[in-house]
Design a protein around this motif. Structure first.
Motif, PDB file in Angstrom:
ATOM      1  N   ALA A 183       0.718  -1.143  -0.042  1.00 19.40           N
ATOM      2  CA  ALA A 183       0.005  -0.036   0.101  1.00 19.40           C
ATOM      3  C   ALA A 183       0.868   1.239   0.043  1.00 19.40           C
ATOM      4  N   ALA A 184       0.265   2.302  -0.827  1.00 15.21           N
ATOM      5  CA  ALA A 184       0.950   3.632  -0.571  1.00 15.21           C
ATOM      6  C   ALA A 184       1.464   4.047   0.798  1.00 15.21           C
ATOM      7  N   HIS A 185       2.312   4.626   1.239  1.00 16.83           N
ATOM      8  CA  HIS A 185       2.753   5.150   2.401  1.00 16.83           C
ATOM      9  C   HIS A 185       1.976   6.456   2.560  1.00 16.83           C
ATOM     10  N   LEU A 200      14.888   0.371  -6.297  1.00 18.70           N
ATOM     11  CA  LEU A 200      14.496   1.355  -5.391  1.00 18.70           C
ATOM     12  C   LEU A 200      13.219   2.425  -5.969  1.00 18.70           C
ATOM     13  N   ALA A 201      13.292   2.393  -7.421  1.00 14.73           N
ATOM     14  CA  ALA A 201      12.332   3.075  -8.137  1.00 14.73           C
ATOM     15  C   ALA A 201      10.958   2.238  -8.117  1.00 14.73           C
ATOM     16  N   GLU A 202      11.220   1.047  -8.201  1.00 11.55           N
ATOM     17  CA  GLU A 202       9.961   0.220  -8.094  1.00 11.55           C
ATOM     18  C   GLU A 202       9.632  -0.051  -6.626  1.00 11.55           C
ATOM     19  N   LEU A 203      10.269   0.059  -5.614  1.00  7.01           N
ATOM     20  CA  LEU A 203       9.668   0.209  -4.319  1.00  7.01           C
ATOM     21  C   LEU A 203       8.998   1.459  -4.096  1.00  7.01           C
ATOM     22  N   GLN A 204       9.493   2.630  -4.912  1.00 10.80           N
ATOM     23  CA  GLN A 204       8.572   4.035  -4.649  1.00 10.80           C
ATOM     24  C   GLN A 204       7.348   3.687  -5.522  1.00 10.80           C
ATOM     25  N   GLY A 261       7.922   5.204   0.736  1.00 10.59           N
ATOM     26  CA  GLY A 261       8.359   6.559   0.814  1.00 10.59           C
ATOM     27  C   GLY A 261       9.797   6.894   0.806  1.00 10.59           C
ATOM     28  N   GLU A 262       9.976   7.951   0.675  1.00 10.39           N
ATOM     29  CA  GLU A 262      11.448   8.619   0.534  1.00 10.39           C
ATOM     30  C   GLU A 262      12.193   8.156   1.742  1.00 10.39           C
ATOM     31  N   LEU A 293      15.550   5.472   1.776  1.00 12.91           N
ATOM     32  CA  LEU A 293      15.368   5.269   0.026  1.00 12.91           C
ATOM     33  C   LEU A 293      15.871   6.462  -0.700  1.00 12.91           C
ATOM     34  N   GLY A 294      15.397   7.515  -0.405  1.00 19.51           N
ATOM     35  CA  GLY A 294      15.285   8.647  -1.155  1.00 19.51           C
ATOM     36  C   GLY A 294      17.061   9.155  -1.060  1.00 19.51           C
ATOM     37  N   VAL A 295      17.469   9.086   0.134  1.00 18.56           N
ATOM     38  CA  VAL A 295      18.982   9.319   0.002  1.00 18.56           C
ATOM     39  C   VAL A 295      19.878   8.329  -0.570  1.00 18.56           C
TER      40      VAL A 295
END
Length: 232
Positions: free
Chosen positions: A2-4, A93-97, A102-103, A174-176
Protein backbone atom coordinates in the motif's frame (compact mmCIF):
# COMPACT_ATOMS: atom_id res chain seq x y z
CA UNK A 1 2.32 -2.84 -0.98
CA UNK A 2 0.00 0.00 0.00
CA UNK A 3 1.02 3.61 -0.52
CA UNK A 4 2.79 5.19 2.43
CA UNK A 5 0.53 7.84 4.03
CA UNK A 6 2.13 11.23 4.75
CA UNK A 7 3.59 11.59 8.27
CA UNK A 8 3.35 7.83 8.87
CA UNK A 9 6.31 6.15 10.59
CA UNK A 10 9.08 5.04 8.25
CA UNK A 11 8.89 1.42 7.15
CA UNK A 12 11.65 -1.05 6.37
CA UNK A 13 12.02 -2.90 3.08
CA UNK A 14 14.51 -5.54 1.94
CA UNK A 15 15.84 -5.26 -1.60
CA UNK A 16 17.73 -8.19 -3.13
CA UNK A 17 19.55 -7.56 -6.42
CA UNK A 18 19.57 -10.95 -8.18
CA UNK A 19 20.13 -10.07 -11.82
CA UNK A 20 23.78 -11.15 -12.01
CA UNK A 21 25.17 -14.30 -13.60
CA UNK A 22 27.76 -15.15 -10.93
CA UNK A 23 30.35 -16.23 -13.53
CA UNK A 24 33.12 -16.75 -10.94
CA UNK A 25 31.09 -19.50 -9.28
CA UNK A 26 31.54 -21.80 -12.28
CA UNK A 27 27.88 -22.87 -12.32
CA UNK A 28 25.83 -23.69 -15.41
CA UNK A 29 23.13 -21.24 -14.29
CA UNK A 30 23.19 -18.03 -12.23
CA UNK A 31 24.59 -19.02 -8.84
CA UNK A 32 21.56 -17.73 -6.92
CA UNK A 33 19.56 -20.61 -8.45
CA UNK A 34 22.16 -23.31 -7.89
CA UNK A 35 20.93 -26.08 -5.54
CA UNK A 36 22.26 -25.81 -2.00
CA UNK A 37 21.15 -28.20 0.73
CA UNK A 38 18.23 -29.32 -1.40
CA UNK A 39 16.90 -26.02 -2.74
CA UNK A 40 17.94 -22.92 -4.66
CA UNK A 41 20.56 -20.83 -2.87
CA UNK A 42 18.40 -17.69 -2.98
CA UNK A 43 15.65 -19.45 -1.03
CA UNK A 44 17.94 -19.70 1.99
CA UNK A 45 18.49 -15.95 1.74
CA UNK A 46 14.77 -15.28 1.49
CA UNK A 47 14.01 -17.57 4.42
CA UNK A 48 16.38 -15.61 6.64
CA UNK A 49 14.90 -12.26 5.63
CA UNK A 50 11.41 -13.67 6.06
CA UNK A 51 12.27 -14.23 9.70
CA UNK A 52 12.72 -10.48 10.28
CA UNK A 53 9.31 -9.35 11.48
CA UNK A 54 9.95 -5.62 11.08
CA UNK A 55 10.34 -5.80 7.29
CA UNK A 56 7.28 -4.42 5.53
CA UNK A 57 8.25 -6.00 2.20
CA UNK A 58 10.92 -8.02 0.42
CA UNK A 59 11.59 -7.23 -3.25
CA UNK A 60 13.83 -9.38 -5.45
CA UNK A 61 15.19 -7.68 -8.58
CA UNK A 62 15.85 -10.08 -11.47
CA UNK A 63 16.84 -9.60 -15.09
CA UNK A 64 14.27 -9.29 -17.84
CA UNK A 65 13.13 -12.71 -18.99
CA UNK A 66 14.31 -14.49 -15.85
CA UNK A 67 12.16 -17.62 -15.46
CA UNK A 68 14.16 -19.27 -12.67
CA UNK A 69 13.33 -17.07 -9.68
CA UNK A 70 10.98 -19.05 -7.41
CA UNK A 71 7.74 -17.28 -6.48
CA UNK A 72 6.50 -17.29 -2.92
CA UNK A 73 4.04 -15.58 -0.63
CA UNK A 74 6.72 -13.82 1.41
CA UNK A 75 8.41 -11.78 -1.31
CA UNK A 76 7.75 -9.90 -4.54
CA UNK A 77 9.73 -10.11 -7.79
CA UNK A 78 10.49 -7.28 -10.23
CA UNK A 79 12.13 -7.94 -13.61
CA UNK A 80 13.95 -4.61 -13.72
CA UNK A 81 17.56 -5.69 -13.26
CA UNK A 82 20.30 -3.65 -14.89
CA UNK A 83 23.74 -4.33 -16.32
CA UNK A 84 25.44 -3.59 -13.00
CA UNK A 85 24.62 -4.06 -9.33
CA UNK A 86 24.21 -0.31 -8.92
CA UNK A 87 21.74 -0.18 -11.81
CA UNK A 88 19.74 -3.10 -10.41
CA UNK A 89 19.55 -1.49 -6.98
CA UNK A 90 18.61 1.88 -8.46
CA UNK A 91 15.86 0.29 -10.54
CA UNK A 92 14.70 -1.66 -7.50
CA UNK A 93 14.44 1.53 -5.43
CA UNK A 94 12.32 3.11 -8.16
CA UNK A 95 10.12 0.01 -8.16
CA UNK A 96 9.72 0.17 -4.39
CA UNK A 97 8.53 3.77 -4.70
CA UNK A 98 6.14 2.82 -7.49
CA UNK A 99 4.72 0.20 -5.14
CA UNK A 100 4.14 2.72 -2.35
CA UNK A 101 7.41 3.06 -0.43
CA UNK A 102 8.26 6.53 0.86
CA UNK A 103 11.46 8.54 0.50
CA UNK A 104 12.13 8.27 4.23
CA UNK A 105 11.56 4.53 4.37
CA UNK A 106 14.58 2.41 5.16
CA UNK A 107 15.86 -0.03 2.54
CA UNK A 108 18.07 -2.98 3.47
CA UNK A 109 19.97 -4.04 0.34
CA UNK A 110 21.19 -7.62 0.65
CA UNK A 111 23.23 -9.83 -1.67
CA UNK A 112 21.25 -12.81 -2.93
CA UNK A 113 24.41 -14.92 -2.54
CA UNK A 114 24.84 -14.13 1.19
CA UNK A 115 22.59 -17.04 2.03
CA UNK A 116 23.93 -17.60 5.55
CA UNK A 117 22.78 -14.32 7.05
CA UNK A 118 20.53 -14.81 10.08
CA UNK A 119 17.47 -12.89 11.26
CA UNK A 120 19.38 -12.01 14.43
CA UNK A 121 22.14 -10.32 12.40
CA UNK A 122 19.60 -8.33 10.41
CA UNK A 123 17.75 -7.34 13.58
CA UNK A 124 21.04 -6.14 15.11
CA UNK A 125 21.64 -3.92 12.06
CA UNK A 126 18.13 -2.49 12.35
CA UNK A 127 18.49 -1.87 16.07
CA UNK A 128 21.72 0.08 15.60
CA UNK A 129 20.67 2.05 12.53
CA UNK A 130 17.02 3.01 13.09
CA UNK A 131 17.99 6.08 15.11
CA UNK A 132 21.11 6.84 13.06
CA UNK A 133 21.12 9.88 10.81
CA UNK A 134 22.94 8.05 8.01
CA UNK A 135 22.35 4.31 8.28
CA UNK A 136 24.93 1.56 8.12
CA UNK A 137 26.00 -1.90 7.13
CA UNK A 138 27.07 -5.23 8.53
CA UNK A 139 30.85 -5.63 8.42
CA UNK A 140 33.69 -7.50 10.11
CA UNK A 141 37.14 -6.18 11.06
CA UNK A 142 39.91 -7.36 8.74
CA UNK A 143 41.81 -10.18 10.45
CA UNK A 144 44.27 -11.26 7.75
CA UNK A 145 47.45 -9.56 6.58
CA UNK A 146 46.62 -7.37 3.60
CA UNK A 147 48.89 -7.27 0.54
CA UNK A 148 49.09 -4.97 -2.45
CA UNK A 149 50.01 -6.86 -5.63
CA UNK A 150 51.25 -6.32 -9.14
CA UNK A 151 51.67 -8.98 -11.83
CA UNK A 152 50.85 -11.71 -9.33
CA UNK A 153 53.52 -10.67 -6.82
CA UNK A 154 53.20 -8.90 -3.48
CA UNK A 155 54.54 -5.36 -3.60
CA UNK A 156 53.53 -4.02 -0.22
CA UNK A 157 52.00 -5.07 3.09
CA UNK A 158 49.20 -2.69 4.04
CA UNK A 159 48.19 -1.91 7.63
CA UNK A 160 44.99 -3.73 8.57
CA UNK A 161 44.15 -1.52 11.55
CA UNK A 162 40.88 0.32 11.01
CA UNK A 163 39.96 -1.76 7.96
CA UNK A 164 36.71 -3.72 7.73
CA UNK A 165 35.23 -6.18 5.26
CA UNK A 166 31.87 -4.89 4.06
CA UNK A 167 28.91 -7.26 4.12
CA UNK A 168 25.19 -6.87 3.60
CA UNK A 169 22.48 -5.93 4.41
CA UNK A 170 23.33 -2.26 3.97
CA UNK A 171 20.59 -0.04 5.39
CA UNK A 172 19.88 3.51 4.18
CA UNK A 173 16.94 5.83 3.57
CA UNK A 174 15.37 5.20 0.17
CA UNK A 175 15.53 8.78 -1.10
CA UNK A 176 19.11 9.40 0.00
CA UNK A 177 20.27 6.09 -1.46
CA UNK A 178 18.63 6.79 -4.82
CA UNK A 179 20.39 10.15 -5.05
CA UNK A 180 23.70 8.67 -3.94
CA UNK A 181 23.61 5.90 -6.54
CA UNK A 182 22.59 8.30 -9.32
CA UNK A 183 25.52 10.55 -8.46
CA UNK A 184 28.09 7.78 -7.96
CA UNK A 185 27.45 6.00 -11.26
CA UNK A 186 27.62 2.36 -12.28
CA UNK A 187 31.08 1.63 -10.93
CA UNK A 188 30.20 1.43 -7.23
CA UNK A 189 30.20 -2.10 -5.85
CA UNK A 190 28.14 -1.46 -2.73
CA UNK A 191 25.64 1.05 -1.45
CA UNK A 192 27.84 2.34 1.38
CA UNK A 193 30.47 3.60 -1.07
CA UNK A 194 27.81 5.67 -2.83
CA UNK A 195 26.69 7.10 0.51
CA UNK A 196 30.32 7.85 1.41
CA UNK A 197 30.69 9.78 -1.85
CA UNK A 198 28.05 12.20 -0.52
CA UNK A 199 30.37 12.95 2.41
CA UNK A 200 28.35 10.79 4.84
CA UNK A 201 29.79 8.16 7.19
CA UNK A 202 27.78 4.92 7.42
CA UNK A 203 27.75 3.09 10.75
CA UNK A 204 29.67 -0.20 10.88
CA UNK A 205 27.68 -2.90 12.67
CA UNK A 206 29.41 -6.12 13.67
CA UNK A 207 28.48 -8.93 11.30
CA UNK A 208 29.72 -12.53 11.21
CA UNK A 209 32.38 -14.42 9.29
CA UNK A 210 29.60 -16.87 8.36
CA UNK A 211 27.81 -14.12 6.45
CA UNK A 212 30.12 -14.56 3.48
CA UNK A 213 29.14 -14.15 -0.15
CA UNK A 214 29.08 -17.39 -2.15
CA UNK A 215 31.45 -16.45 -4.96
CA UNK A 216 33.78 -19.32 -5.87
CA UNK A 217 32.99 -23.00 -6.58
CA UNK A 218 34.38 -24.13 -3.21
CA UNK A 219 32.09 -21.71 -1.37
CA UNK A 220 29.08 -23.97 -2.02
CA UNK A 221 30.57 -26.81 0.03
CA UNK A 222 31.41 -24.40 2.84
CA UNK A 223 27.92 -22.91 2.84
CA UNK A 224 26.37 -26.38 2.88
CA UNK A 225 28.55 -27.35 5.85
CA UNK A 226 27.40 -24.28 7.77
CA UNK A 227 23.73 -24.99 7.01
CA UNK A 228 24.11 -28.61 8.11
CA UNK A 229 25.86 -27.58 11.33
CA UNK A 230 22.99 -25.23 12.15
CA UNK A 231 20.49 -28.04 11.77
CA UNK A 232 22.47 -30.14 14.21
Amino acid sequence: MAAHPPNAPARLHALIPAAGTGSRAGTAQPKQYEPLAGRALVLHTLEALGGVSRLASILVVVSSGDSLMPRGAGWQVAACGGDTRAASVGNGLAELQARGAGEDDWVLVHDAARCLVTPAQVDRLIDECLADEVGGLLAVPLADTLKAAQDGRATQTLPREGKWLAQTPQMFRLGVLRRALAQAGAGVTDEASAIEALGLRPRLVAGSAQNFKVTWPEDFALAQAVLESRKR
